[in-house]
Design a protein around this motif. Structure first.
Motif, PDB file in Angstrom:
ATOM      1  N   SER A  25       0.812  -1.225   0.000  1.00 13.42           N
ATOM      2  CA  SER A  25       0.000   0.000   0.000  1.00 13.42           C
ATOM      3  C   SER A  25       0.844   1.273   0.000  1.00 13.42           C
ATOM      4  O   SER A  25       0.334   2.364   0.289  1.00 13.42           O
ATOM      5  N   GLN A  26       2.120   1.168  -0.359  1.00 14.68           N
ATOM      6  CA  GLN A  26       2.991   2.349  -0.389  1.00 14.68           C
ATOM      7  C   GLN A  26       2.528   3.371  -1.426  1.00 14.68           C
ATOM      8  O   GLN A  26       1.986   3.021  -2.472  1.00 14.68           O
ATOM      9  N   THR A  27       2.788   4.633  -1.140  1.00 12.97           N
ATOM     10  CA  THR A  27       2.448   5.704  -2.080  1.00 12.97           C
ATOM     11  C   THR A  27       3.360   5.673  -3.304  1.00 12.97           C
ATOM     12  O   THR A  27       2.961   6.118  -4.386  1.00 12.97           O
ATOM     13  N   PHE A  28       4.576   5.172  -3.142  1.00 13.26           N
ATOM     14  CA  PHE A  28       5.508   5.005  -4.256  1.00 13.26           C
ATOM     15  C   PHE A  28       5.279   3.616  -4.843  1.00 13.26           C
ATOM     16  O   PHE A  28       5.247   2.626  -4.121  1.00 13.26           O
ATOM     17  N   GLU A  29       5.138   3.517  -6.161  1.00  6.35           N
ATOM     18  CA  GLU A  29       4.665   2.261  -6.756  1.00  6.35           C
ATOM     19  C   GLU A  29       5.706   1.500  -7.571  1.00  6.35           C
ATOM     20  O   GLU A  29       5.490   0.333  -7.915  1.00  6.35           O
ATOM     21  N   GLU A  94       5.258   2.787   7.284  1.00  2.56           N
ATOM     22  CA  GLU A  94       4.403   3.943   7.015  1.00  2.56           C
ATOM     23  C   GLU A  94       4.201   4.042   5.498  1.00  2.56           C
ATOM     24  O   GLU A  94       5.083   3.687   4.720  1.00  2.56           O
ATOM     25  N   ARG A  95       3.053   4.540   5.070  1.00  5.35           N
ATOM     26  CA  ARG A  95       2.693   4.500   3.646  1.00  5.35           C
ATOM     27  C   ARG A  95       3.673   5.270   2.759  1.00  5.35           C
ATOM     28  O   ARG A  95       3.836   4.945   1.583  1.00  5.35           O
ATOM     29  N   ASP A  96       4.336   6.274   3.319  1.00  5.17           N
ATOM     30  CA  ASP A  96       5.252   7.077   2.502  1.00  5.17           C
ATOM     31  C   ASP A  96       6.721   6.733   2.745  1.00  5.17           C
ATOM     32  O   ASP A  96       7.605   7.501   2.375  1.00  5.17           O
ATOM     33  N   GLU A  99       8.656   6.405  -0.650  1.00  6.63           N
ATOM     34  CA  GLU A  99       8.661   7.705  -1.326  1.00  6.63           C
ATOM     35  C   GLU A  99       9.606   8.688  -0.628  1.00  6.63           C
ATOM     36  O   GLU A  99      10.427   9.365  -1.269  1.00  6.63           O
ATOM     37  N   LYS A 100       9.509   8.755   0.695  1.00  9.32           N
ATOM     38  CA  LYS A 100      10.315   9.702   1.460  1.00  9.32           C
ATOM     39  C   LYS A 100      11.800   9.332   1.420  1.00  9.32           C
ATOM     40  O   LYS A 100      12.667  10.199   1.254  1.00  9.32           O
TER      41      LYS A 100
END
Length: 312
Positions: A25-29, A94-96, A99-100
């Motif tokens: 479910s990460q924001t980065f795919e 964490e979802r980001d 991405e982070k």
């Protein structure tokens, strides 16, 4: 730019679904998950097979260090990514997180092109039911992640593997992780410290679950517990001649391995540091302390260093 998330499992059925779901479910795919099971005897492998991930063959129990080493080697040799992250089986991301971390990596590569780079983050320490014990692992263990020069890291690891992202340059120079390395993350951090750049994100990107099955886990720093431990061992501190080797055995073995593998790439100062630490157990009382002071081979915190100087 492709990222490979390297997941090592062993009898992890209890929390594995939660961990995998948090990654998916990460924001980065743009990433793939590569898993290796270390000969589990529960339903771990069945859970892994229920997800659309890559599972590499494994018929031998290698332990956490060996399993992550095998994953990294497989991913590099098969060109499965330009960046690599390490994943435990029982945490929640964490979802980001990706991405982070990737954003920090790209910024670092712009500032320091063509060198090995490691990015790590803080963690939120939680119990089995995800109740927060501390919002910061750095605070929980009283560590400063910026103290990451070779002389400090060789004495105390401050980088947690499940928070790391490394670039391919660092992955290639870190392989293969030797038997005498304390852990895969500690070894890779040493390589990054000496030959590249370590960047830290102060934010927590993981719920770092503490439970009875942790391979390493986080131990809360307590002055009272440390003092009790000193008092309990007060006689052996002064009279046990084997203590220096026992107390620093991991550091000594790792220093020897690092020197053996990278000596041709090191300068005279680093070679001397590693040689002195490698042989510190054979030195006299005053020589041992002189070596620590000369190279600033110190742990973090006054009390830790008092104990260090008492026990060597």
């Amino acid at each position: 730019m492709r990222i490979s998330v390297l997941l090592s499992t062993f009898n992890g059925e209890k929390y594995l679904n939660q961990q995998l779901d948090s990654i998916i479910s990460q924001t980065f795919e743009i990433f793939n998950i590569i898993a290796r099971d270390d000969c589990s005897q529960d339903k771990t492998l069945e859970i892994l097979n229920s997800y659309n991930i890559t599972i590499i063959d494994s018929t031998e129990n290698l332990g956490a260090k060996g399993s992550f080493g095998a994953l990294l080697e497989y991913a590099v040799q098969n060109n499965l990514g330009e960046y690599f992250m390490f994943c435990d089986q029982d945490d929640i991301w964490e979802r980001d997180k990706i991405e982070k971390t990737f954003a920090k990596m790209r910024d670092a590569e712009k500032s320091f092109p063509d060198i090995p780079i490691l990015v790590n983050t803080d963690l939120k320490v939680v119990d089995e039911q995800l109740k927060v014990l501390d919002n910061s692992m750095y605070n929980y263990q009283r560590i400063n992640p910026k103290l990451n020069s070779l002389n400090r890291l060789i004495m105390q690891n401050t980088i947690t593997g499940c928070t790391m992202m490394i670039n391919k340059t660092l992955a290639q120079i870190s392989l293969q992780i030797p038997d005498k390395a304390a852990m895969h993350d500690w070894w890779i951090a040493l390589v990054a410290s000496k030959f590249g750049k370590i960047e830290c994100i102060q934010d927590s990107t993981i719920l770092y679950r503490q439970h009875t099955g942790n391979n390493v886990g986080a131990k809360r720093f307590s002055y009272m517990n440390l003092i009790k431990n000193i008092l309990k061992k007060r006689f052996s501190i002064f009279f046990n001649s084997d203590l220096p080797k026992q107390y620093l055995s991991i550091n000594i073995d790792q220093a020897r391995a690092f020197l053996s593998i990278y000596k041709e790439k090191l300068g005279k100062t680093d070679i001397q540091l590693l040689e002195d630490l490698s042989t510190i157990d054979s030195k006299s009382f005053w020589q041992k302390r002189k070596i620590l002071l000369r190279h600033k081979l110190l742990k973090q915190g006054l009390i830790h260093n008092i104990v260090l100087f008492l026990r060597i």
